[in-house]
Design an enzyme around this catalytic site. Sequence first.
Site, PDB file in Angstrom:
ATOM      1  N   LYS A  54      60.431 -95.108  37.016  1.00 51.41           N
ATOM      2  CA  LYS A  54      59.715 -94.981  38.274  1.00 51.41           C
ATOM      3  C   LYS A  54      60.664 -94.272  39.539  1.00 51.41           C
ATOM      4  CE  LYS A  54      56.070 -96.450  36.693  1.00 51.41           C
ATOM      5  NZ  LYS A  54      55.377 -98.102  36.441  1.00 51.41           N
TER       6      LYS A  54
HETATM    7  C1  LIG Z   1      54.507 -98.694  35.759  1.00 51.14           C
HETATM    8  C2  LIG Z   1      53.106 -99.237  36.183  1.00 51.14           C
HETATM    9  C3  LIG Z   1      52.655-100.470  36.498  1.00 51.14           C
HETATM   10  C4  LIG Z   1      53.477-101.848  35.840  1.00 51.14           C
HETATM   11  O1  LIG Z   1      54.856-101.753  36.547  1.00 51.14           O
HETATM   12  P1  LIG Z   1      55.954-102.658  35.724  1.00 51.14           P
HETATM   13  O2  LIG Z   1      56.894-102.669  36.844  1.00 51.14           O
HETATM   14  O3  LIG Z   1      56.443-101.961  34.709  1.00 51.14           O
HETATM   15  O4  LIG Z   1      54.968-103.932  35.531  1.00 51.14           O
HETATM   16  C5  LIG Z   1      51.645-100.674  37.047  1.00 51.14           C
HETATM   17  N1  LIG Z   1      50.646 -99.852  37.289  1.00 51.14           N
HETATM   18  C6  LIG Z   1      50.886 -98.417  37.300  1.00 51.14           C
HETATM   19  C7  LIG Z   1      49.882 -97.365  37.228  1.00 51.14           C
HETATM   20  C8  LIG Z   1      51.968 -98.307  36.407  1.00 51.14           C
HETATM   21  O5  LIG Z   1      52.571 -96.788  36.151  1.00 51.14           O
END
Ligand SMILES: *Cc1c(COP(=O)(O)O)cnc(C)c1O
Length: 390
Positions: free
Chosen positions: A187
Amino acid sequence: MSTPSPREFLPFALPDTDDAEIAAIAEVVRSGWLTTGAKVREFERRFAEYIGASHAVAVNSCTAALHLALEAIGVRHGDEVIVPVHTFAATAEVVRYFDARPVLVDVEPRTLNIDPEAVRAVLSPRTRAVIPVHFGGLAADLDAVRAVLPAGLPVIEDAAHALPTRYRGRMIGTISEVTCFSFYANKTMTTGEGGMLVTEDAALADRARIMSMHGISRDAWKRFTAEGSWYYEIIAPGFKYNLTDIAAALGIVQLEKLQRMHARRAVIAARFDRAFADVAEVETPARAPSDGLHAWHLYCIRLDLPRLTIDRARFIERLRALGIGASVHYTPLHLHPYYRETFGTTAEQFPVATREAARLITLPLYSRMTDRDVDDVIAAVLDTIAAHRR
Ligand SMILES: *Cc1c(COP(=O)(O)O)cnc(C)c1O
């Protein structure tokens, strides 16, 4: 133009970390306090300040934050929560944790964000919340979503892609009842694994914090320190979702770098835009309006497949053969076996997501990419098109 020779493999995503993160983690490890403590509180304070929000609750994933948000607003068995189909598994699975029903809706063709008219069409007396996703880092049309909702129905934003994102001049994280961010490794900033629940509602933040720690009453972690006591109370069967101080230390350094990392992402996105502007076979992603800000978590091109003699899967294979790691975000939820089998979803029910997702490719986009890396991605895409033009 001759086909570029394969380069050393460029991964689809890489975190932007250096000695500063290593030093911050080492400091925590040396301190002897590894789990939730002062570093987590500092990270929460700084994150809330950065967003301009009143309360931030650090947890070990965005999925956990979404789960806690639904718990805090009181979602129960049989309730309905509206979720766009063009998203990651987490957005809808958290609704299933309550044996509630994720009511899937289609997306807008240009942004791939939740379609407010589709939301209006599925509202029912059982609707308990809507979870818009800011796909790729471009804000969903939150005002238009709000406009179709009955008064008092909470919006929980899945802002996993949306740091930093602005919508009509406002920071994502300051607009809806709850906003959930992700610090997963790929991210726009990372703690390895981690997430943050942000809200203006003090009682909701309190509930989420307690439920993130076994339902144990306020600041239970203090019981292990000199200022705390041995006494605690369990007020509900909670979860184990707390973030560690090791992760928070990483997050504090990443947050300091976020502006610079975002600026670099935006420069790379602009280079991609220019490179593909006159290429008929490629549709570039929607940009943010002048009062908005795109986080540029993802750069997704869409292929005009009828103009090409190659399908999407082979396009990605060819990029890989040229040393470029590409991906797909997403195969929409309604096409996955679980949703087909449990809710009987079909491709025809969500025509926009079905059509657009089938021609989408996510290119590498991250702050550690060099200009040379960016040029190599562009060259590989253009060469693959040139070699397969109809
Ligand atoms: C990455 C992601 C999540 C989950 O995030 P985590 O921190 O891995 O739980 C939720 N929604 C979207 C759209 C994502 O891309």
